[in-house]
Design a protein around this motif. Structure first.
Motif, short mmCIF file in Angstrom:
data_model
loop_
_atom_site.label_atom_id
_atom_site.label_comp_id
_atom_site.label_asym_id
_atom_site.label_seq_id
_atom_site.Cartn_x
_atom_site.Cartn_y
_atom_site.Cartn_z
N ARG A 119 -4.70 4.84 13.36
CA ARG A 119 -4.82 3.52 12.75
C ARG A 119 -5.36 3.58 11.32
NH1 ARG A 119 -4.58 -0.60 16.66
NH2 ARG A 119 -4.34 0.21 18.77
N ASP A 144 -5.96 4.54 7.39
CA ASP A 144 -5.10 4.83 6.24
C ASP A 144 -5.30 6.26 5.76
OD1 ASP A 144 -4.07 2.08 5.80
OD2 ASP A 144 -6.19 1.65 5.43
N LYS A 197 -5.06 -5.09 10.24
CA LYS A 197 -6.45 -4.75 9.96
C LYS A 197 -7.06 -5.72 8.96
CE LYS A 197 -5.72 -0.50 8.75
NZ LYS A 197 -5.91 0.90 8.30
N MET A 217 0.83 -1.19 0.00
CA MET A 217 0.00 0.00 0.00
C MET A 217 0.87 1.25 0.00
SD MET A 217 -2.92 1.09 2.78
CE MET A 217 -3.66 -0.53 2.67
N ASP A 261 -8.93 -3.44 3.78
CA ASP A 261 -7.88 -3.07 2.83
C ASP A 261 -7.58 -1.58 2.92
OD1 ASP A 261 -7.49 -5.66 1.43
OD2 ASP A 261 -9.61 -5.38 0.96
N PHE A 262 -8.62 -0.78 3.17
CA PHE A 262 -8.46 0.66 3.41
C PHE A 262 -9.43 1.05 4.52
CE2 PHE A 262 -7.33 0.20 -1.06
CZ PHE A 262 -6.14 0.91 -1.13
N SER A 263 -8.99 1.93 5.39
CA SER A 263 -9.89 2.44 6.42
C SER A 263 -9.77 3.95 6.50
CB SER A 263 -9.61 1.80 7.78
OG SER A 263 -8.34 2.18 8.28
N ARG A 280 -6.51 4.83 -5.47
CA ARG A 280 -5.84 3.64 -4.95
C ARG A 280 -6.72 2.39 -5.03
NH1 ARG A 280 -3.61 7.95 -3.92
NH2 ARG A 280 -1.40 8.12 -3.36
N THR A 300 2.25 5.01 0.80
CA THR A 300 2.35 5.76 2.05
C THR A 300 1.08 6.57 2.27
OG1 THR A 300 4.74 5.93 1.75
CG2 THR A 300 3.71 7.47 3.30
N THR A 301 0.58 6.52 3.48
CA THR A 301 -0.66 7.23 3.77
C THR A 301 -0.38 8.72 3.94
OG1 THR A 301 -0.39 6.85 6.14
CG2 THR A 301 -1.64 5.21 4.90
N HIS A 339 -12.41 0.60 13.94
CA HIS A 339 -11.00 0.33 14.24
C HIS A 339 -10.85 -0.37 15.60
CE1 HIS A 339 -10.47 3.45 11.10
NE2 HIS A 339 -9.38 2.77 10.82
#
Length: 217
Positions: A209, A211, A156, A1, A159-161, A21, A3-4, A145
């Motif tokens: 936590r 993304d 997690k 993934m 896949d994305f949060s 993404r 970088t957030t 979360h």
């Protein structure tokens, strides 16, 4: 993934970041939209669904509010208990069994979108549905979360949060406008909900936590 983002993004920028993404991915993608009550979770999830659908993707919308526990369980620790609000509001085992496991990347795709009707306080057993092998599952709800959505290695299940960041006073004001509830966060009539959500934020730090953090205030 990738970088957030290091800082919270605006709503528009956050949607663009997320869509860019998700689009290249294959298979099924689980996306969590988390936030306090009144943060705008369902609206953001709807906007994301529109963006993804317009991109040609199949989207399945799920709300954790459709997986409530019966009132006897929700209020087992008392009708005013903040701890009970966090721990007992949702039927997590049923949600995992009916949604997360079948709609995960290795799941069979046979899922149910609801298990409970809050308006009538009635359990539901709707027909099973079958998801395509490639789909985006967008879930909105509180406490996404919490520890129940992490595996034994601390990873997690999403896949994305996303965490929708909204000041407490603003979220309470929105709820008062929407539902006619008290507009003062310190009003004892809403202590169960306000204090419960504060405890969740303090314990789980969803902004760290997630993304993606959206400034939705």
């Amino acid at each position: 993934m990738d970088t957030t983002p290091a800082e919270p993004l605006s709503r528009a920028a956050g949607l663009s970041w997320l869509v860019s993404r998700i689009r290249p991915r294959t298979g099924r993608t689980l996306v969590a939209i988390d936030g306090v009550d009144g943060a705008g979770k369902s609206t953001f999830a709807g906007d994301l669904t529109t963006e993804l659908t317009d991109s040609g993707l199949t989207v399945i919308r799920i709300s954790l509010d459709d997986f409530l526990n019966p009132v006897s369980v929700r209020h087992a620790q008392g009708r005013t208990s903040p701890e009970g609000f966090v721990a007992d509001s949702y039927d997590y085992p049923r949600f995992v069994e009916d949604v997360l496991e079948p709609l995960g990347s290795e799941g069979c795709g046979r899922y149910r979108a609801k298990s409970y009707d809050f308006a009538t306080e009635t359990p539901l057993n709707p027909p099973w549905q079958v998801a395509p092998d490639t789909a985006v599952v967008v879930v909105d709800g509180m406490f996404l979360h919490c520890e129940r959505f992490y595996d034994e290695r601390g990873r997690k299940l999403w896949d994305f949060s996303v965490w929708l960041d909204v000041p407490c006073a603003e979220s309470v004001r929105r709820l008062a406008e929407r539902d006619g509830s008290p507009s003062d966060p310190d009003d004892p009539r809403i202590r169960r909900y306000v204090e419960g959500q504060r405890r969740y934020i303090e314990r789980r730090n969803p902004a760290r936590r997630a993304d993606l953090v959206i400034d939705n205030g």
